[in-house]
Design an enzyme around this catalytic site. Structure first.
Site, PDB file in Angstrom:
ATOM      1  N   ARG A  45       0.791  -1.192   0.000  1.00  0.00           N
ATOM      2  CA  ARG A  45       0.000   0.000   0.000  1.00  0.00           C
ATOM      3  C   ARG A  45       0.846   1.275   0.000  1.00  0.00           C
ATOM      4  O   ARG A  45       0.358   2.360  -0.251  1.00  0.00           O
ATOM      5  CB  ARG A  45      -0.884   0.009   1.259  1.00  0.00           C
ATOM      6  CG  ARG A  45      -2.094  -0.913   1.120  1.00  0.00           C
ATOM      7  CD  ARG A  45      -2.817  -1.055   2.450  1.00  0.00           C
ATOM      8  NE  ARG A  45      -2.217  -2.197   3.132  1.00  0.00           N
ATOM      9  CZ  ARG A  45      -2.750  -2.781   4.200  1.00  0.00           C
ATOM     10  NH1 ARG A  45      -3.843  -2.320   4.741  1.00  0.00           N
ATOM     11  NH2 ARG A  45      -2.185  -3.821   4.738  1.00  0.00           N
ATOM     12  N   GLY A  46       2.114   1.112   0.328  1.00  0.00           N
ATOM     13  CA  GLY A  46       2.958   2.277   0.593  1.00  0.00           C
ATOM     14  C   GLY A  46       3.133   3.237  -0.562  1.00  0.00           C
ATOM     15  O   GLY A  46       3.355   4.432  -0.362  1.00  0.00           O
ATOM     16  N   GLU A 102       7.348   1.947  -6.445  1.00  0.00           N
ATOM     17  CA  GLU A 102       7.509   1.397  -5.091  1.00  0.00           C
ATOM     18  C   GLU A 102       7.758   2.544  -4.117  1.00  0.00           C
ATOM     19  O   GLU A 102       8.324   3.579  -4.489  1.00  0.00           O
ATOM     20  CB  GLU A 102       8.680   0.403  -5.126  1.00  0.00           C
ATOM     21  CG  GLU A 102       9.211  -0.096  -3.812  1.00  0.00           C
ATOM     22  CD  GLU A 102       8.233  -0.956  -3.009  1.00  0.00           C
ATOM     23  OE1 GLU A 102       7.072  -0.542  -2.865  1.00  0.00           O
ATOM     24  OE2 GLU A 102       8.655  -2.004  -2.501  1.00  0.00           O
ATOM     25  N   ASP A 103       7.364   2.362  -2.864  1.00  0.00           N
ATOM     26  CA  ASP A 103       7.571   3.436  -1.894  1.00  0.00           C
ATOM     27  C   ASP A 103       9.031   3.563  -1.479  1.00  0.00           C
ATOM     28  O   ASP A 103       9.621   4.630  -1.569  1.00  0.00           O
ATOM     29  CB  ASP A 103       6.651   3.264  -0.667  1.00  0.00           C
ATOM     30  CG  ASP A 103       6.784   1.914   0.032  1.00  0.00           C
ATOM     31  OD1 ASP A 103       7.530   1.053  -0.458  1.00  0.00           O
ATOM     32  OD2 ASP A 103       6.127   1.728   1.074  1.00  0.00           O
ATOM     33  N   ASP A 106      14.466  -0.868   0.917  1.00  0.00           N
ATOM     34  CA  ASP A 106      15.201  -0.904   2.184  1.00  0.00           C
ATOM     35  C   ASP A 106      16.231  -2.036   2.088  1.00  0.00           C
ATOM     36  O   ASP A 106      17.315  -1.844   1.540  1.00  0.00           O
ATOM     37  CB  ASP A 106      14.158  -1.115   3.295  1.00  0.00           C
ATOM     38  CG  ASP A 106      14.735  -1.139   4.693  1.00  0.00           C
ATOM     39  OD1 ASP A 106      15.863  -0.679   4.883  1.00  0.00           O
ATOM     40  OD2 ASP A 106      14.053  -1.630   5.607  1.00  0.00           O
ATOM     41  N   PHE A 155      13.701   5.248  10.085  1.00  0.00           N
ATOM     42  CA  PHE A 155      12.357   4.815   9.722  1.00  0.00           C
ATOM     43  C   PHE A 155      11.549   6.023   9.263  1.00  0.00           C
ATOM     44  O   PHE A 155      11.499   7.040   9.948  1.00  0.00           O
ATOM     45  CB  PHE A 155      11.657   4.101  10.881  1.00  0.00           C
ATOM     46  CG  PHE A 155      10.546   3.240  10.382  1.00  0.00           C
ATOM     47  CD1 PHE A 155      10.819   1.999   9.804  1.00  0.00           C
ATOM     48  CD2 PHE A 155       9.231   3.671  10.442  1.00  0.00           C
ATOM     49  CE1 PHE A 155       9.799   1.201   9.297  1.00  0.00           C
ATOM     50  CE2 PHE A 155       8.202   2.886   9.932  1.00  0.00           C
ATOM     51  CZ  PHE A 155       8.491   1.657   9.366  1.00  0.00           C
ATOM     52  N   ARG A 168       0.168   7.279   6.965  1.00  0.00           N
ATOM     53  CA  ARG A 168       0.223   7.238   5.494  1.00  0.00           C
ATOM     54  C   ARG A 168      -0.318   8.519   4.871  1.00  0.00           C
ATOM     55  O   ARG A 168       0.057   8.890   3.773  1.00  0.00           O
ATOM     56  CB  ARG A 168      -0.628   6.078   4.959  1.00  0.00           C
ATOM     57  CG  ARG A 168      -0.079   4.695   5.233  1.00  0.00           C
ATOM     58  CD  ARG A 168      -0.846   3.679   4.384  1.00  0.00           C
ATOM     59  NE  ARG A 168      -0.680   2.315   4.848  1.00  0.00           N
ATOM     60  CZ  ARG A 168       0.330   1.519   4.511  1.00  0.00           C
ATOM     61  NH1 ARG A 168       1.281   1.969   3.728  1.00  0.00           N
ATOM     62  NH2 ARG A 168       0.396   0.283   4.951  1.00  0.00           N
TER      63      ARG A 168
HETATM   64  P1  IMP Z   1      12.566  -4.163   1.832  1.00  0.00           P
HETATM   65  O1  IMP Z   1      13.339  -4.317   3.124  1.00  0.00           O
HETATM   66  O2  IMP Z   1      13.374  -3.472   0.772  1.00  0.00           O
HETATM   67  O3  IMP Z   1      12.027  -5.489   1.397  1.00  0.00           O
HETATM   68  O4  IMP Z   1      11.357  -3.205   2.159  1.00  0.00           O
HETATM   69  C1  IMP Z   1      10.078  -3.677   2.021  1.00  0.00           C
HETATM   70  C2  IMP Z   1       9.007  -2.686   2.355  1.00  0.00           C
HETATM   71  O5  IMP Z   1       9.089  -2.348   3.715  1.00  0.00           O
HETATM   72  C3  IMP Z   1       9.016  -1.387   1.624  1.00  0.00           C
HETATM   73  O6  IMP Z   1       8.461  -1.463   0.359  1.00  0.00           O
HETATM   74  C4  IMP Z   1       8.151  -0.555   2.557  1.00  0.00           C
HETATM   75  O7  IMP Z   1       6.776  -0.790   2.282  1.00  0.00           O
HETATM   76  C5  IMP Z   1       8.534  -1.094   3.913  1.00  0.00           C
HETATM   77  N1  IMP Z   1       9.549  -0.203   4.524  1.00  0.00           N
HETATM   78  C6  IMP Z   1      10.894  -0.302   4.506  1.00  0.00           C
HETATM   79  N2  IMP Z   1      11.476   0.720   5.158  1.00  0.00           N
HETATM   80  C7  IMP Z   1      10.442   1.496   5.593  1.00  0.00           C
HETATM   81  C8  IMP Z   1      10.389   2.744   6.312  1.00  0.00           C
HETATM   82  O8  IMP Z   1      11.396   3.375   6.675  1.00  0.00           O
HETATM   83  N3  IMP Z   1       9.139   3.220   6.555  1.00  0.00           N
HETATM   84  C9  IMP Z   1       7.996   2.584   6.169  1.00  0.00           C
HETATM   85  N4  IMP Z   1       8.015   1.438   5.476  1.00  0.00           N
HETATM   86  C10 IMP Z   1       9.226   0.897   5.200  1.00  0.00           C
HETATM   87 MG    MG Z   2       6.451  -1.180  -0.140  1.00  0.00          MG
END
Ligand code: IMP
Ligand code: MG
Length: 187
Positions: A45-46, A102-103, A106, A155, A168
């Site tokens: 949803r991000g 993508e939002d 990470d 974060f 959000r």
């Molecule tokens: P990944 O660790 O790259 O797999 O991140 C997966 C998902 O975690 C991202 O698409 C976001 O939806 C969420 N995410 C990662 N870091 C943050 C943050 O700092 N704030 C909010 N959501 C996060």
């Molecule tokens: Mg995401």
């Protein structure tokens, strides 16, 4: 960090800064993808606000929307490390360029999982756009084509990004800290 505690939000990117970056990104995509059939994929949803703002600035004539849902965080602020695809694409992408919106990237696990699955589906090309690139936290290499902002470990909430589903709706992007006060918490 849990969902209990007094949240402190510090502005990182204002709505105006976000708007300016999204406009630049849209211009680049308009040049790159002008003659393609594009399936623009909102990673729910991000990415929802980023997607909504970005697509309204795209002048690509042959563009349709699609949505997918990935899950790794639950209500925590540290990834569980296990990524699942909850909802997959519904559009035919066999003759299309897939524009992933993508939002935040990470650890990269979510996009790695998504891209691995996408690679199994015939398509004409892939462009990955991320609102935020938290490259210090990367565990899996992910080919991000465009990132609006590079960010440090931390974060982030707002403009679609949540903590335990909250924040959000904020129009800016904030870093989130939690303060504990003598064992009591306020929300
Ligand atoms: P990944 O660790 O790259 O797999 O991140 C997966 C998902 O975690 C991202 O698409 C976001 O939806 C969420 N995410 C990662 N870091 C943050 C943050 O700092 N704030 C909010 N959501 C996060
Ligand atoms: Mg995401």
């Amino acid at each position: 960090m849990t969902a209990k505690g007094r949240d402190e939000l510090t502005l990182c990117f204002s709505p105006e800064e976000i708007e300016a970056r999204v406009s630049i990104l849209a211009q680049e995509l308009n040049s790159k993808l002008a003659n393609e059939r594009v399936v623009a994929v909102c990673v729910l949803r991000g990415a929802v606000l980023f997607f909504a703002d970005l697509v309204r600035k795209l002048s690509i004539p042959n563009l349709v929307f699609d949505f997918c849902t990935l899950s790794s965080y639950g209500d925590k602020d540290v990834s569980s490390g296990e990524v699942s695809v909850r909802t997959w694409l519904s559009q035919d992408i066999s003759d299309a360029h897939v524009l992933i919106v993508e939002d935040i990237v990470d650890t990269g696990r979510s996009m790695q999982t998504f891209l691995a699955r996408l690679a199994l589906c015939p398509q004409k090309g892939i462009t990955l756009c991320a609102l935020l690139d938290k490259s210090e936290s990367r565990v899996c290499a992910v080919p991000i084509d465009y990132a609006c902002f590079q960010v440090k470990a931390g974060f982030y909430v707002g403009y679609g990004l949540d903590f335990a589903q909250r924040y959000r709706h904020l129009p800016g992007i904030y870093t989130l800290h939690q303060n504990w006060v003598a064992g009591l918490f306020f929300s």
